[in-house]
Enzyme design. Structure first.
Site, PDB file in Angstrom:
ATOM      1  N   LYS A 191       0.861  -1.199   0.000  1.00  0.00           N
ATOM      2  CA  LYS A 191       0.000   0.000   0.000  1.00  0.00           C
ATOM      3  C   LYS A 191       0.887   1.235   0.000  1.00  0.00           C
ATOM      4  O   LYS A 191       1.487   1.594   1.013  1.00  0.00           O
ATOM      5  CB  LYS A 191      -0.936   0.046   1.208  1.00  0.00           C
ATOM      6  CG  LYS A 191      -2.052   1.051   0.908  1.00  0.00           C
ATOM      7  CD  LYS A 191      -2.643   1.756   2.066  1.00  0.00           C
ATOM      8  CE  LYS A 191      -1.874   2.904   2.619  1.00  0.00           C
ATOM      9  NZ  LYS A 191      -1.746   4.086   1.734  1.00  0.00           N
ATOM     10  N   GLU A 266      10.008   1.368  10.643  1.00  0.00           N
ATOM     11  CA  GLU A 266      10.988   2.440  10.449  1.00  0.00           C
ATOM     12  C   GLU A 266      10.225   3.748  10.598  1.00  0.00           C
ATOM     13  O   GLU A 266       9.452   4.117   9.712  1.00  0.00           O
ATOM     14  CB  GLU A 266      11.627   2.355   9.057  1.00  0.00           C
ATOM     15  CG  GLU A 266      12.639   1.236   8.945  1.00  0.00           C
ATOM     16  CD  GLU A 266      13.329   1.203   7.591  1.00  0.00           C
ATOM     17  OE1 GLU A 266      13.864   0.142   7.255  1.00  0.00           O
ATOM     18  OE2 GLU A 266      13.314   2.231   6.881  1.00  0.00           O
ATOM     19  N   CYS A 300      13.964  10.867   7.038  1.00  0.00           N
ATOM     20  CA  CYS A 300      13.941  10.344   8.404  1.00  0.00           C
ATOM     21  C   CYS A 300      15.299  10.487   9.085  1.00  0.00           C
ATOM     22  O   CYS A 300      15.368  10.680  10.296  1.00  0.00           O
ATOM     23  CB  CYS A 300      13.489   8.894   8.401  1.00  0.00           C
ATOM     24  SG  CYS A 300      14.525   7.849   7.374  1.00  0.00           S
ATOM     25  N   GLU A 401       9.627  16.230  15.491  1.00  0.00           N
ATOM     26  CA  GLU A 401      10.056  16.033  14.102  1.00  0.00           C
ATOM     27  C   GLU A 401       9.280  16.999  13.215  1.00  0.00           C
ATOM     28  O   GLU A 401       8.067  16.865  13.043  1.00  0.00           O
ATOM     29  CB  GLU A 401       9.783  14.585  13.663  1.00  0.00           C
ATOM     30  CG  GLU A 401      10.298  14.293  12.271  1.00  0.00           C
ATOM     31  CD  GLU A 401       9.935  12.896  11.766  1.00  0.00           C
ATOM     32  OE1 GLU A 401       8.776  12.467  11.935  1.00  0.00           O
ATOM     33  OE2 GLU A 401      10.802  12.239  11.169  1.00  0.00           O
TER      34      GLU A 401
HETATM   35  P1  NAD Z   1       2.352   8.262   7.769  1.00  0.00           P
HETATM   36  O1  NAD Z   1       2.592   7.449   8.969  1.00  0.00           O
HETATM   37  O2  NAD Z   1       1.322   9.325   7.812  1.00  0.00           O
HETATM   38  O3  NAD Z   1       1.956   7.337   6.523  1.00  0.00           O
HETATM   39  C1  NAD Z   1       2.764   6.290   6.085  1.00  0.00           C
HETATM   40  C2  NAD Z   1       1.889   5.241   5.427  1.00  0.00           C
HETATM   41  O4  NAD Z   1       1.041   4.663   6.416  1.00  0.00           O
HETATM   42  C3  NAD Z   1       0.985   5.760   4.329  1.00  0.00           C
HETATM   43  O5  NAD Z   1       0.937   4.812   3.288  1.00  0.00           O
HETATM   44  C4  NAD Z   1      -0.361   5.854   5.031  1.00  0.00           C
HETATM   45  O6  NAD Z   1      -1.460   5.752   4.161  1.00  0.00           O
HETATM   46  C5  NAD Z   1      -0.283   4.655   5.958  1.00  0.00           C
HETATM   47  N1  NAD Z   1      -1.185   4.705   7.127  1.00  0.00           N
HETATM   48  C6  NAD Z   1      -1.628   5.791   7.792  1.00  0.00           C
HETATM   49  N2  NAD Z   1      -2.433   5.421   8.812  1.00  0.00           N
HETATM   50  C7  NAD Z   1      -2.473   4.058   8.799  1.00  0.00           C
HETATM   51  C8  NAD Z   1      -3.133   3.096   9.597  1.00  0.00           C
HETATM   52  N3  NAD Z   1      -3.906   3.434  10.628  1.00  0.00           N
HETATM   53  N4  NAD Z   1      -2.953   1.779   9.290  1.00  0.00           N
HETATM   54  C9  NAD Z   1      -2.170   1.408   8.257  1.00  0.00           C
HETATM   55  N5  NAD Z   1      -1.544   2.289   7.454  1.00  0.00           N
HETATM   56  C10 NAD Z   1      -1.683   3.602   7.722  1.00  0.00           C
HETATM   57  O7  NAD Z   1       3.780   8.841   7.361  1.00  0.00           O
HETATM   58  P2  NAD Z   1       4.113   9.877   6.208  1.00  0.00           P
HETATM   59  O8  NAD Z   1       3.633  11.211   6.654  1.00  0.00           O
HETATM   60  O9  NAD Z   1       3.650   9.314   4.908  1.00  0.00           O
HETATM   61  O10 NAD Z   1       5.720   9.846   6.191  1.00  0.00           O
HETATM   62  C11 NAD Z   1       6.519  10.660   6.962  1.00  0.00           C
HETATM   63  C12 NAD Z   1       7.033   9.909   8.175  1.00  0.00           C
HETATM   64  O11 NAD Z   1       7.753   8.753   7.770  1.00  0.00           O
HETATM   65  C13 NAD Z   1       8.019  10.720   9.014  1.00  0.00           C
HETATM   66  O12 NAD Z   1       7.725  10.575  10.370  1.00  0.00           O
HETATM   67  C14 NAD Z   1       9.363  10.073   8.704  1.00  0.00           C
HETATM   68  O13 NAD Z   1      10.340  10.234   9.689  1.00  0.00           O
HETATM   69  C15 NAD Z   1       8.971   8.654   8.516  1.00  0.00           C
HETATM   70  N6  NAD Z   1       9.996   7.933   7.747  1.00  0.00           N
HETATM   71  C16 NAD Z   1      10.819   7.076   8.419  1.00  0.00           C
HETATM   72  C17 NAD Z   1      11.834   6.408   7.738  1.00  0.00           C
HETATM   73  C18 NAD Z   1      12.774   5.481   8.476  1.00  0.00           C
HETATM   74  O14 NAD Z   1      13.506   4.758   7.829  1.00  0.00           O
HETATM   75  N7  NAD Z   1      12.796   5.492   9.788  1.00  0.00           N
HETATM   76  C19 NAD Z   1      12.006   6.604   6.367  1.00  0.00           C
HETATM   77  C20 NAD Z   1      11.146   7.489   5.718  1.00  0.00           C
HETATM   78  C21 NAD Z   1      10.139   8.147   6.421  1.00  0.00           C
END
Ligand code: NAD
Length: 507
Positions: A191, A266, A300, A401
């Protein structure tokens, strides 16, 4: 190449891939609309104009995709590692061939500057090569000798897995998660993030053109709270590999609890870069600027907290300001651009809210702190690179963040103070240390609570090394063999090495 030429290419590539301007789900080797027929619109953050329509999945779509991944699991699991290796290598070749197309589309969809997306597309190819080579040894185990017995371990793929990815560098992150899953012998339901769903579909089409059997990898598009949630709750999905916000990771853990889902997380970060007075400051400056102002700061592992020794702080800040003054904010398809638009108006609002928070907290906005209102850019989500000074460690700008091109500077006097401030945070993803004193570097890195620390360097990935975070930054590690610990089950078989009489219940 002028922006207009790149825009024309993007248009052509979008028409080539999505002739009716819709990104459909992909299940069992076919492009399919969602059962409801519902779609949502994906906008470009450059000007908020619609780019494509995207299928909006519900429970029935998730069920269909999971069924495909269950039906194909045995066939994919039972292929030899050598056969999987060949397919993964062919996927990597396909990515290389279409790297320009992937980079341009990723750039317009996410707002990330093209100069970084070209590299990200090729890194996607590298991920497939790396895990292709590991596919051959994925099942290997150990033999453990004991008196009168020998134990033989082996690994088996865990089953169909769900992969849920964020919007910041979606193509690269999808390859980073999906390549090891396939190498291990798992089937996948992916997804992608609803804000940047386009390149995931291209990636899967490349994979099937390279010979990946239909149904081994499926895509359901849609929102996290619906499609994402159903996937994490599905009993036939054995594990969820998730990249995204810490708060979402916590929800996913709850959602998967009834099915005892294995999770790999992650998550977010607020990573410190510690610069000591004995550092090579010229290189430290370049690395600090790179790690917060590349990828729009939507990264991240960005070094979003600069901890600099007070004896060199003023000079360091002055030089950093000179670097920031030369950073070009602009259209992401302009080869000269470093900072493009943030992903969405909502995210822009969140990032800009920290400008007021900083002022209220008594920090100083040394540079930036505004939305870019230039005539050409004002319709997009552009913000200026920003430097907060006069900050202290417990301010919100030092703890939360922000996920934008925003750097908070905190001074320190002693080594112990630097370590304490670095660790005074709920996150523990990455850290960076700048000193020319090797024993100091070893002392400091030993005491820092983070999954990954780079000394005298920006983030340079070496794929066999473990990637992941501690505390609210995640659970588990990717990279090298660590990825297989997640996507596989380990089995132990114990054999006697003597002919022994079983005593049973006799005393
Ligand atoms: P997000 O958590 O809002 O969304 C990520 C994904 O999760 C999307 O596909 C979203 O549709 C899905 N999602 C949201 N709610 C969900 C639920 N209840 N159940 C299942 N799936 C759900 O994150 P974002 O805003 O897309 O990305 C930014 C974040 O990602 C930042 O916090 C960043 O630090 C983190 N990030 C971490 C890494 C790492 O390696 N640690 C790498 C890249 C990004």
């Amino acid at each position: 190449m002028p922006v207009e030429d790149n825009l024309k290419k993007v248009k052509d590539y979008l028409i080539k891939n999505f002739s009716d301007e819709t990104v459909y789900n992909h299940i069992n080797g076919e492009s399919v609309s969602s059962v409801s027929g519902n779609t949502f619109v994906s906008f470009s953050p450059t000007d908020l104009n619609p780019l494509v329509k995207v299928s909006e999945s519900g429970k029935q779509d998730v069920d269909r995709a999971v069924k495909a991944s269950v039906d194909t699991f045995a066939e994919w699991r039972d292929l030899t590692g050598k056969d999987r290796r060949k397919i993964l290598l062919d996927i990597s070749a396909g990515i290389k061939t279409r790297a320009e197309e992937i980079a341009l589309i990723e750039s317009i969809d996410t707002g990330q500057a093209i100069r970084f997306m070209e590299k990200a597309a090729l890194r996607g190819a590298e991920n497939f090569i790396f895990f292709a080579e590991k596919a051959v040894e994925a099942r290997d185990g150990a033999s453990l000798l004991a008196p009168e017995q020998i134990n033989i371990t082996s690994r088996k793929p865990i089953g169909p897995v769900g992969v849920i990815t964020p919007w910041n560098t979606p193509f690269m992150l999808s390859t980073w998660k999906i390549a090891p899953a396939l190498a291990a012998g798992c089937t996948v339901v992916h997804k992608p993030a609803e804000l940047s769903p386009i390149t995931a579909k291209i990636l899967l089409e490349i994979a099937e053109e390279a010979g990946l059997p239909p149904g081994v990898w499926n895509i359901i598009n849609g929102y996290g709270e619906t499609a994402g949630r159903y996937l994490t709750e599905h009993p036939d999905i054995k594990a969820i590999s998730f990249v995204g916000e810490s708060s979402t990771g916590k929800k996913i853990m709850k959602q998967g609890s009834d099915t005892l889902k294995r999770n790999h997380f992650e998550l977010g970060g607020k990573n410190p870069v510690i610069v000591f007075e004995d550092a090579d400051t010229e290189n430290a400056l370049k690395a600090v600027a790179f790690m917060i102002f590349s990828l729009n700061g939507e990264r991240c592992t960005s070094s979003s907290r600069l901890l600099v020794q007070n004896s060199i702080k003023e000079e360091f800040i002055a030089k950093l300001k000179e670097i920031i003054a030369k950073i070009k904010v602009g259209h992401p398809l302009d080869e000269e651009t470093v900072i493009g638009p943030l992903i969405s108006p909502e995210h822009e609002k969140k990032v800009c809210s920290y400008f007021d928070i900083a002022k209220k907290e008594g920090a100083k906005i040394e540079v930036g702190g505004t939305k870019v209102l230039d005539q050409k850019l004002k319709s997009g989500c552009y913000v200026s690179p920003t430097l907060f000074t006069n900050a202290s460690e417990n301010m919100r700008i030092s703890q939360e963040e922000i996920f934008g091109p925003v750097l908070t500077v905190i001074g320190f006097d002693t080594e112990d103070e630097a370590i304490r401030i670095a660790n005074n945070i709920k996150y523990g993803l990455a850290g960076y240390v700048w000193t020319q004193n090797l024993s100091k570097a070893l002392r400091v890195t030993e005491k820092m609570n983070a999954g990954m620390i780079w000394v005298n360097s920006e983030n340079v990935r070496h794929l066999p090394t473990p990637f992941g975070g501690t505390k609210d930054s995640g659970i588990g590690r990717d990279g090298g063999d660590w990825s297989f610990d997640f996507y596989m089950e380990t089995k132990n078989v114990c054999l006697p090495t003597i002919d022994k009489e079983i005593k049973g219940l006799t005393k």
